[in-house]
Scaffold this active site. Structure first.
Site, mmCIF file in Angstrom:
data_model
loop_
_atom_site.group_PDB
_atom_site.id
_atom_site.type_symbol
_atom_site.label_atom_id
_atom_site.label_comp_id
_atom_site.label_asym_id
_atom_site.label_seq_id
_atom_site.Cartn_x
_atom_site.Cartn_y
_atom_site.Cartn_z
ATOM 1 N N CYS A 111 69.758 -51.651 -71.833
ATOM 2 C CA CYS A 111 71.207 -51.559 -72.363
ATOM 3 C C CYS A 111 71.140 -51.552 -73.922
ATOM 4 C CB CYS A 111 71.975 -52.523 -71.907
ATOM 5 S SG CYS A 111 71.658 -54.175 -72.692
ATOM 6 N N CYS A 156 76.498 -58.303 -73.533
ATOM 7 C CA CYS A 156 77.578 -58.285 -72.561
ATOM 8 C C CYS A 156 78.069 -60.041 -72.304
ATOM 9 C CB CYS A 156 77.598 -57.557 -71.546
ATOM 10 S SG CYS A 156 76.459 -58.124 -70.333
ATOM 11 N N CYS A 193 70.498 -58.759 -67.990
ATOM 12 C CA CYS A 193 71.119 -59.395 -69.278
ATOM 13 C C CYS A 193 70.581 -60.852 -69.497
ATOM 14 C CB CYS A 193 72.874 -59.554 -69.102
ATOM 15 S SG CYS A 193 73.284 -57.815 -68.650
HETATM 16 FE FE1 FES Z 1 73.374 -55.450 -72.291
HETATM 17 FE FE2 FES Z 1 74.425 -56.909 -70.329
HETATM 18 S S1 FES Z 1 74.797 -54.885 -70.566
HETATM 19 S S2 FES Z 1 73.108 -57.424 -71.983
#
Ligand code: FES
Length: 151
Positions: A35, A61, A105
């Site tokens: 991400c 996130c 994550c």
């Molecule tokens: Fe990037 Fe969770 S979506 S750390």
């Protein structure tokens, strides 16, 4: 069933160990190849190789926040060798689970911790079994084969 369980929500809403230790013994940054989010972990280590403090900052996130809150709680009081055993799977287990799409994550937390330990080891000329062959990757673009987020 709610997407996130109460433990995850609690760590997300009231995260532990947020911030950055001044003049830390070890500092690690990791960027997710999935991400692109970033995580910074700083640690202090005493003469017996015990992690006395750990803090994190993230551009990640809610799941990254919950994972890092839990992970930094877990490694405080552990020896370096024990902390190197803390995989993202163990972090997710302690959280009582994360949705599959959010597992990456928790990897952010695991790697940032490992990078902080690597930094500590480098600075102090120490070697650890859990770091054998480990090459820290801090740049998300450096990954050749980041896994894809599954829908
Ligand atoms: Fe990037 Fe969770 S979506 S750390």
């Amino acid at each position: 069933m709610a997407l996130y369980n109460d433990t995850v929500m609690e760590h997300f809403m009231n995260p532990h160990n947020v911030g950055e230790i001044e003049n830390p013994d070890g500092k690690g940054v990791y960027g997710s190849p999935v991400c692109g989010d970033m995580m910074l972990v700083t640690i202090n280590v005493d003469d017996n190789d015990v992690i006395t403090d750990a803090k994190f900052k993230t551009y990640g996130c809610g799941s990254a926040i919950a994972s890092s809150s839990m992970a930094t709680d877990m490694i405080k009081g552990m020896t370096i060798d024990e902390a190197l055993e803390v995989s993202n799977k163990k972090i997710v287990e302690e959280l009582g689970g994360l949705p599959a799409i959010k597992i990456h994550c928790s990897v952010l937390a695991e790697h940032a911790i490992k990078n902080a330990i690597y930094d500590y080891a480098e600075k102090n000329g120490k070697t650890y079994k859990g770091l054998e062959g480990y090459v820290p990757e801090t740049d998300p673009d450096a990954h050749e084969h980041g896994c894809q987020v599954e829908e």
